[in-house]
Design a protein around this motif. Structure first.
Motif, mmCIF file in Angstrom:
data_model
loop_
_atom_site.group_PDB
_atom_site.id
_atom_site.type_symbol
_atom_site.label_atom_id
_atom_site.label_comp_id
_atom_site.label_asym_id
_atom_site.label_seq_id
_atom_site.Cartn_x
_atom_site.Cartn_y
_atom_site.Cartn_z
ATOM 1 N N ARG A 92 -79.990 -69.301 72.635
ATOM 2 C CA ARG A 92 -79.555 -69.549 74.010
ATOM 3 C C ARG A 92 -80.294 -68.568 74.899
ATOM 4 N NH1 ARG A 92 -73.537 -68.403 73.558
ATOM 5 N NH2 ARG A 92 -74.293 -67.106 71.902
ATOM 6 N N THR A 93 -81.050 -69.096 75.819
ATOM 7 C CA THR A 93 -81.732 -68.232 76.786
ATOM 8 C C THR A 93 -81.302 -68.651 78.176
ATOM 9 O OG1 THR A 93 -83.640 -69.727 76.725
ATOM 10 C CG2 THR A 93 -83.741 -67.789 75.308
ATOM 11 N N PRO A 94 -80.911 -67.687 79.003
ATOM 12 C CA PRO A 94 -80.413 -68.002 80.351
ATOM 13 C C PRO A 94 -81.431 -68.759 81.187
ATOM 14 C CG PRO A 94 -80.028 -65.701 79.792
ATOM 15 C CD PRO A 94 -80.892 -66.268 78.716
ATOM 16 N N GLY A 95 -80.962 -69.801 81.885
ATOM 17 C CA GLY A 95 -81.811 -70.556 82.797
ATOM 18 C C GLY A 95 -82.702 -71.597 82.161
ATOM 19 N N ASN A 96 -82.593 -71.842 80.857
ATOM 20 C CA ASN A 96 -83.470 -72.818 80.205
ATOM 21 C C ASN A 96 -82.824 -74.165 79.941
ATOM 22 O OD1 ASN A 96 -85.759 -71.292 80.186
ATOM 23 N ND2 ASN A 96 -85.584 -70.667 78.037
ATOM 24 N N ALA A 97 -81.550 -74.306 80.181
ATOM 25 C CA ALA A 97 -80.883 -75.586 79.954
ATOM 26 C C ALA A 97 -81.235 -76.531 81.097
ATOM 27 C CB ALA A 97 -79.384 -75.415 79.858
ATOM 28 N N GLU A 98 -81.668 -77.754 80.771
ATOM 29 C CA GLU A 98 -82.073 -78.710 81.775
ATOM 30 C C GLU A 98 -80.900 -79.485 82.366
ATOM 31 O OE1 GLU A 98 -85.219 -81.200 80.383
ATOM 32 O OE2 GLU A 98 -86.368 -79.518 79.600
ATOM 33 N N PHE A 99 -79.720 -79.287 81.886
ATOM 34 C CA PHE A 99 -78.572 -80.035 82.409
ATOM 35 C C PHE A 99 -77.626 -79.147 83.166
ATOM 36 C CE2 PHE A 99 -78.036 -78.948 77.983
ATOM 37 C CZ PHE A 99 -76.855 -78.247 77.971
#
Length: 99
Positions: A92-99
């Motif tokens: 889990r890396t902050p700011g990488n989720a596209e949703f």
């Protein structure tokens, strides 16, 4: 965890690896109903929320235990990788989720 007769320790074990931490943890479960209820009161847990768990011990049960392996920490130990973030399969890396 099952409280030992000394009232200070529990029947549990951990496998610790220097630089990594706990790789395996295990404990015997509390099978004595009254001790379980007393521990719930001490931890300020509502007994009504755990009625089903206490009910499993109402007529007695056998002593039983379990353990768990920290998969990522085991991978660190086996591979020599120094940071747990580098062995997490779904990082889990902050700011990488596209949703």
């Amino acid at each position: 965890m099952r409280l030992n007769e000394d009232g200070k320790t529990v029947t549990a074990m951990d496998v610790l690896v220097p630089g990594i931490g706990e790789v395996i943890g295990g404990a015997q479960r509390e099978e004595r109903l009254e001790q379980l209820r007393e521990n719930m009161r001490y931890q300020k847990l509502r007994e009504e929320d755990y009625w089903w768990y206490a009910d499993l011990r109402r007529y007695g049960t056998v002593p039983h235990a379990g353990f768990g392996v920290g998969f990522e920490r085991l991978l660190m130990f086996l591979t020599g990788v120094g940071n747990i973030r580098d062995v997490i399969p779904f990082a889990r890396t902050p700011g990488n989720a596209e949703f």
